[in-house]
Motif scaffolding. Structure first.
Motif, mmCIF file in Angstrom:
data_model
loop_
_atom_site.group_PDB
_atom_site.id
_atom_site.type_symbol
_atom_site.label_atom_id
_atom_site.label_comp_id
_atom_site.label_asym_id
_atom_site.label_seq_id
_atom_site.Cartn_x
_atom_site.Cartn_y
_atom_site.Cartn_z
ATOM 1 N N VAL A 1 20.629 -56.823 20.262
ATOM 2 C CA VAL A 1 19.919 -57.556 21.311
ATOM 3 C C VAL A 1 20.256 -57.014 22.702
ATOM 4 N N GLN A 2 21.414 -56.384 22.827
ATOM 5 C CA GLN A 2 21.802 -55.812 24.118
ATOM 6 C C GLN A 2 21.287 -54.384 24.297
ATOM 7 N N ASN A 3 20.538 -53.905 23.323
ATOM 8 C CA ASN A 3 20.102 -52.507 23.373
ATOM 9 C C ASN A 3 18.614 -52.390 23.047
ATOM 10 N N VAL A 4 17.810 -53.309 23.586
ATOM 11 C CA VAL A 4 16.375 -53.305 23.300
ATOM 12 C C VAL A 4 15.695 -52.221 24.119
ATOM 13 N N ASP A 5 15.100 -51.270 23.432
ATOM 14 C CA ASP A 5 14.426 -50.153 24.090
ATOM 15 C C ASP A 5 12.992 -50.097 23.587
ATOM 16 N N ILE A 6 12.024 -50.098 24.507
ATOM 17 C CA ILE A 6 10.609 -50.027 24.144
ATOM 18 C C ILE A 6 10.095 -48.665 24.575
ATOM 19 N N ASN B 1 23.303 -63.364 27.175
ATOM 20 C CA ASN B 1 23.896 -63.525 25.847
ATOM 21 C C ASN B 1 22.864 -64.027 24.839
ATOM 22 N N ALA B 2 21.702 -63.373 24.794
ATOM 23 C CA ALA B 2 20.664 -63.762 23.842
ATOM 24 C C ALA B 2 21.196 -63.653 22.415
#
Length: 500
Positions: free
Chosen positions: A138-143, A169-170
């Motif tokens: 969740v801390q590394n969301v890349d689109i 802190n999702a």
């Protein structure tokens, strides 16, 4: 169901599962039947997505999704999210210009089963095996815009909620997606996915966000994959109500009921030509052409043209009617295409400056723009939407014929002025009218996808038979897809949460 992945997934198919109704028993945050919704800071409890109990009509489908979820994660989902596809009855390619539209939700939808996890990961499966499992921290969301993947739509919705609420802190989520909206058909499967993702992220993180704000967040975040949309799809996904279409206006977002005429049925016909909106520049080219048309007219009227981004903003700035705007287009814009160098000369900017003021990343290669035709379509189509809503409200004698004529005019404008149709759609809409439709037009972005037709109720069976024989029966590739390509629809309900 979605624009397909690269590799071998480019021919992935949607698993079409007909469902009867999206309704359920309200047990929390009931969706009050109101005349309209408005964007403001005074949302009531009833302005939030409802939480429903799974109804008997949905049970078999939800059970199948639950089985997939349990097999993968070893537990049942904590909750489900649903967002509908939509059909735009009239008002094509004008929402991003600031003008109102008239869509309705359809019964086909996207459903996500979800639970939180302690791993800090998003783990996403699709019930369609043609789409591969995906996971990320969740801390590394890349689109990555350069490589279109089906899961990017979930990441858009996730990122939109996280950024709007500044979540550091999702929580992680386990997810299984199931869809019945035909892919790349102009019925908004991708936006329904984004909206469903936003709803799931909201619930998993214990947030409460109104329908209007969710629609606005999901409109913005879909642009993470490069689509410069205007908000119609996301707005109807959240604000839709059963048995009524919606007249949706923007800036601020508001939606009012439109009671469609009694005795008519809307029929969806899929051309079976797929256009992947996020993977091509066709859509964004039209957005840019409308922007340039607005800016050049603004410049000619001695307005601050750099502040004008939409044709609707231009009209407000000039303080004139839609009919007057059509006259202004004829006077201020030439009918021939404008070269990029010519646009730069008129606006007094370099090509690099034009990139910053007017273009998008995937339109930098365009060297000429058809500004007159695009603007003519937008102003005339915006006027047709208002006429359609007024006729539905007043219900004069011959109302259905008047509405059908507006739909036919809309398709002609999309075909000739906006050039967003295709040979198959033109053939299909013509066949629909010949088969008894009062009006027929492309719906969605165009360049493929579906048409929507208005048919008198007593003629529906004959209409379906004639369209099937004329368009699907003799083409093996179309015939095999007819179940998901030829069907009646009625206004469905909007996005909701479900508990097991």
């Amino acid at each position: 169901m979605f624009e397909a992945e690269n590799e071998s997934e480019t021919d992935a198919k949607c698993s079409f599962v007909p469902i009867k109704d999206s309704g359920g028993v309200v047990i929390q945050s009931p969706d009050k039947k109101v005349r309209g919704y408005q964007s403001d800071n005074m949302a009531n409890e009833t302005d939030y997505p409802p939480t429903l109990k799974i109804s008997l009509s949905q049970k078999d489908r939800f059970d199948k999704i639950c089985e997939v979820f349990h097999e993968r994660f070893g537990s049942d989902p904590e909750f489900y999210c649903r967002a509908p596809g939509r059909v735009n009855i009239i008002g094509e390619h004008i929402d991003y210009c600031g003008y109102s539209v008239l869509p309705m939700a359809i019964e086909q939808d996207i459903v996500i089963a979800a639970s939180t996890n302690n791993t800090g990961e998003i783990v996403l499966l699709n019930t369609d095996p043609d789409y591969r499992e995906f996971s990320t921290k969740v801390q590394n969301v890349d689109i990555d815009r350069s490589t279109l993947r089906w899961y990017n739509y979930f990441l858009c919705g996730f990122r939109g909620i996280v950024e709007s609420r500044k979540l550091d802190n999702a929580v992680g989520m386990n997810l299984v997606l199931d869809g019945t909206v035909p892919k790349s058909a102009g019925l908004s499967s991708s936006s329904a996915f984004v909206c469903c993702a936003g709803l799931a992220t909201m619930r998993a993180n214990g947030l409460q966000i109104s329908k209007v704000e969710l629609a606005e967040i999901c409109t913005r975040c879909e642009r993470y994959i490069g689509t410069q949309g205007g908000g119609m799809d996301q707005s109807i996904a959240f604000l839709a109500e059963r048995k009524t279409a919606k007249h949706i206006e923007f800036n601020p977002l508001r939606a009012n009921d439109v009671q469609l005429p009694d005795g008519v049925v809307f029929v969806i016909t899929n051309s079976c030509v797929e256009m992947q909106k996020a993977a091509t520049s066709h859509y964004n080219i039209r957005v840019v052409e409308c922007r340039l048309a607005a800016q050049i007219i603004a410049k000619s009227k001695n307005k601050e043209w750099k502040e004008i981004r939409k044709l609707g903003d231009l009209q407000k700035n000039l303080g004139v009617s839609l009919e007057e705007m059509l006259d202004i287009v004829d006077k201020e814009l030439k009918t021939q295409p404008y070269l990029k160098s010519e646009v730069c000369e008129i606006l007094g900017v370099t090509e690099d400056e034009l990139k910053d003021t007017s273009l998008s990343d995937n339109t930098l290669h365009i060297t000429s723009f058809k500004l007159h035709a695009r603007a003519k379509h937008v102003f005339s189509e915006a006027n047709r939407v208002l006429q359609f809503a007024e006729i539905c409200g007043d219900n004069p004698d011959g109302a259905v014929k008047l509405l059908g004529s507006l739909m036919n005019e809309s398709h002609a404008s999309c075909r000739d002025l906006y050039e967003c149709s295709c040979t198959e759609l033109d053939e299909l809409t013509q066949l629909c009218v010949q088969s008894g439709a009062l009006g027929s037009r492309l719906t969605g972005a165009g360049w493929g996808g579906c048409a929507v037709s208005m048919v008198r109720g007593h003629r529906v069976a004959d209409f379906l038979s004639k369209v099937y024989e004329g368009y699907y029966a003799n083409d093996p590739q179309r015939k095999v897809r007819v179940q998901e390509s030829l069907f009646t629809t009625q206004p469905g309900s909007g996005a909701a949460l479900y508990i097991p």
